[in-house]
Every structure is written in C-alpha cells, then in structure tokens.
Design an enzyme around this catalytic site. Sequence first.
Site, mmCIF file in Angstrom:
data_model
loop_
_atom_site.group_PDB
_atom_site.id
_atom_site.type_symbol
_atom_site.label_atom_id
_atom_site.label_comp_id
_atom_site.label_asym_id
_atom_site.label_seq_id
_atom_site.Cartn_x
_atom_site.Cartn_y
_atom_site.Cartn_z
ATOM 1 N N LYS A 74 -4.644 -8.730 4.631
ATOM 2 C CA LYS A 74 -3.532 -9.402 3.960
ATOM 3 C C LYS A 74 -2.377 -9.696 4.913
ATOM 4 O O LYS A 74 -1.779 -10.766 4.873
ATOM 5 C CB LYS A 74 -3.067 -8.517 2.805
ATOM 6 C CG LYS A 74 -2.117 -9.150 1.831
ATOM 7 C CD LYS A 74 -2.128 -8.401 0.487
ATOM 8 C CE LYS A 74 -1.890 -6.917 0.631
ATOM 9 N NZ LYS A 74 -0.482 -6.548 0.774
ATOM 10 N N ARG A 129 2.579 -5.376 -8.487
ATOM 11 C CA ARG A 129 1.398 -4.493 -8.490
ATOM 12 C C ARG A 129 1.018 -4.053 -9.895
ATOM 13 O O ARG A 129 -0.004 -3.405 -10.067
ATOM 14 C CB ARG A 129 1.670 -3.260 -7.620
ATOM 15 C CG ARG A 129 1.583 -3.601 -6.147
ATOM 16 C CD ARG A 129 1.495 -2.398 -5.278
ATOM 17 N NE ARG A 129 1.283 -2.783 -3.883
ATOM 18 C CZ ARG A 129 1.403 -1.959 -2.868
ATOM 19 N NH1 ARG A 129 1.713 -0.713 -3.078
ATOM 20 N NH2 ARG A 129 1.200 -2.370 -1.633
ATOM 21 N N ARG A 155 -7.964 2.554 12.081
ATOM 22 C CA ARG A 155 -6.600 2.034 12.086
ATOM 23 C C ARG A 155 -5.598 3.061 12.619
ATOM 24 O O ARG A 155 -5.647 4.225 12.271
ATOM 25 C CB ARG A 155 -6.247 1.663 10.640
ATOM 26 C CG ARG A 155 -5.061 0.768 10.499
ATOM 27 C CD ARG A 155 -5.076 0.072 9.162
ATOM 28 N NE ARG A 155 -4.498 0.880 8.109
ATOM 29 C CZ ARG A 155 -3.910 0.384 7.039
ATOM 30 N NH1 ARG A 155 -3.829 -0.924 6.866
ATOM 31 N NH2 ARG A 155 -3.427 1.168 6.105
ATOM 32 N N ARG A 158 -2.673 7.744 10.223
ATOM 33 C CA ARG A 158 -2.100 8.300 9.016
ATOM 34 C C ARG A 158 -3.154 9.100 8.242
ATOM 35 O O ARG A 158 -4.335 8.786 8.281
ATOM 36 C CB ARG A 158 -1.559 7.174 8.111
ATOM 37 C CG ARG A 158 -0.496 6.366 8.800
ATOM 38 C CD ARG A 158 0.128 5.322 7.909
ATOM 39 N NE ARG A 158 -0.744 4.823 6.841
ATOM 40 C CZ ARG A 158 -0.412 3.813 6.058
ATOM 41 N NH1 ARG A 158 0.738 3.206 6.201
ATOM 42 N NH2 ARG A 158 -1.234 3.397 5.112
ATOM 43 N N ARG A 202 -7.830 5.547 -2.394
ATOM 44 C CA ARG A 202 -6.781 4.508 -2.446
ATOM 45 C C ARG A 202 -7.351 3.177 -2.950
ATOM 46 O O ARG A 202 -6.712 2.465 -3.719
ATOM 47 C CB ARG A 202 -6.180 4.290 -1.055
ATOM 48 C CG ARG A 202 -5.182 5.348 -0.642
ATOM 49 C CD ARG A 202 -4.820 5.215 0.821
ATOM 50 N NE ARG A 202 -4.091 4.011 1.111
ATOM 51 C CZ ARG A 202 -4.119 3.373 2.293
ATOM 52 N NH1 ARG A 202 -4.884 3.829 3.258
ATOM 53 N NH2 ARG A 202 -3.405 2.289 2.480
#
Length: 224
Positions: free
Chosen positions: A19, A93, A127, A160, A171
């Site tokens: 995104k 959201r 990531r 993270r 998630r």
Amino acid sequence: MVLQRIFRAVIMGPPGSGKGTVSGRIITSFGLKHLSSGDLLRANIKAKTELGLLMKSCMDQGQLAPDDVMSRLILSDLRAMDQTSWLLDGFPRTVAQAEALDNVYSVDTVINLDVPFHTIKQRLTSRWTHLPSGRVYNIDFNPPKVAGLDDVTGEPLVQREDDTPNTVMRRLKSYETQTEPVLEYYRSKGVLETFSGTETNKIWPHVQAFLNKKLSSQNQKVVA
C-alpha cells in the site's frame, strides 16, 4: 496528469500489501496529496497534542483508538486541504469512520489491494523498520543501502515484534474482520475497485491505467 477538478480517493489493503509503495506512485503520477493516518498519529503523539495524548493512552493499553477520535484527527487535517485532491491511507478502518468521512466529503474511488495472506506473511517477516520515521525496508526486495541501518539517518533498524510469523497472521485476520464491512460499504456505493496479485510491480500498471481512465473521464465532464 493535470487535475481539473478535486479528486478524492481512499487506498485500502492489509499490512504488507504494498500500500505504501502504490500510494507513493499515485502521488507522483497524479499529484494527489497523501494523508496517512499512521503518519498523522505519530506526528500528534510526538507533538503531545490533546488527540495525540488520547491516542497514546489507547495504544499503551493495547486498544484501538475510538472511531470518533480517529475521525476528528483525520477530518481536522482534511479541512485544511479543502481545495486539494487527496489520497487517504489507513482511514477509514471501520464503517463508523467511513460514515463520518462521507458526512463531510464525497469519496470518488476506493482502491483495494488484494494480496494473498501467504505472500504478505513472507514479506512481513523479512521487514525491518526505522521506528522514529516509520520507514520500512524489506531484505528481499527493498533492502537498506547498508545492512541494518536507515538510508536517511544511518540509525539502526529493528524488526518489530508484530512482524513475527504468528503475530503477522493474527494481524491479517484482525484486518480482514475489521475491514470487510468497510469494503462492503464502499462496494454497495459503487466506488470500490479491487486489484489482486502477488507483486506490487505487476499490480501497479492496473491501478495506474484505472486512475488514468477515471481521471480522464472526470476531466472531460469538467470541460464539457
């Protein structure tokens, strides 16, 4: 492309769907102003604004920010861009947030990036993040110039906790549950456009062609 009327768009997609990359290309190609709820949230928390402190309190307790607080935060920034074409990223959201947005602005199109969860899981576990800025690197296709260090500041990158495989799947499921009603909301309004694929570079030409066509037809209506 020169926009002859104000164009307002929303981009949606799960974490790791590309995104951010697609948003950057839309802004560069079409001159829209990018408004990211994540960036706005970080800026307000850093500036210790009233809304920022409220958000931080929610986050510290592991809670999602209430709809009305998120809506106030975003709408206050959008009002400052009244005569500007924009791309909203990370908001709305929930259906309540979508309705709050609709009460003030008419959204022309909602771009939904549909990337398989197994592809995203592979991406996210590769990531690394520069926490102060939110800049994200991927060791497979967008590595930092120097391993482990941010390109701009030279500060260390971290992985993270929420980029671990189990957390990533949790998630993604949470995103699906939360946003499916929002996608349905925009689908029923006839403004949802979904782009499916596994590679951002293959999805992008379709997004670009769609926006070229959409904006050309809108510009022609203005000229007519």
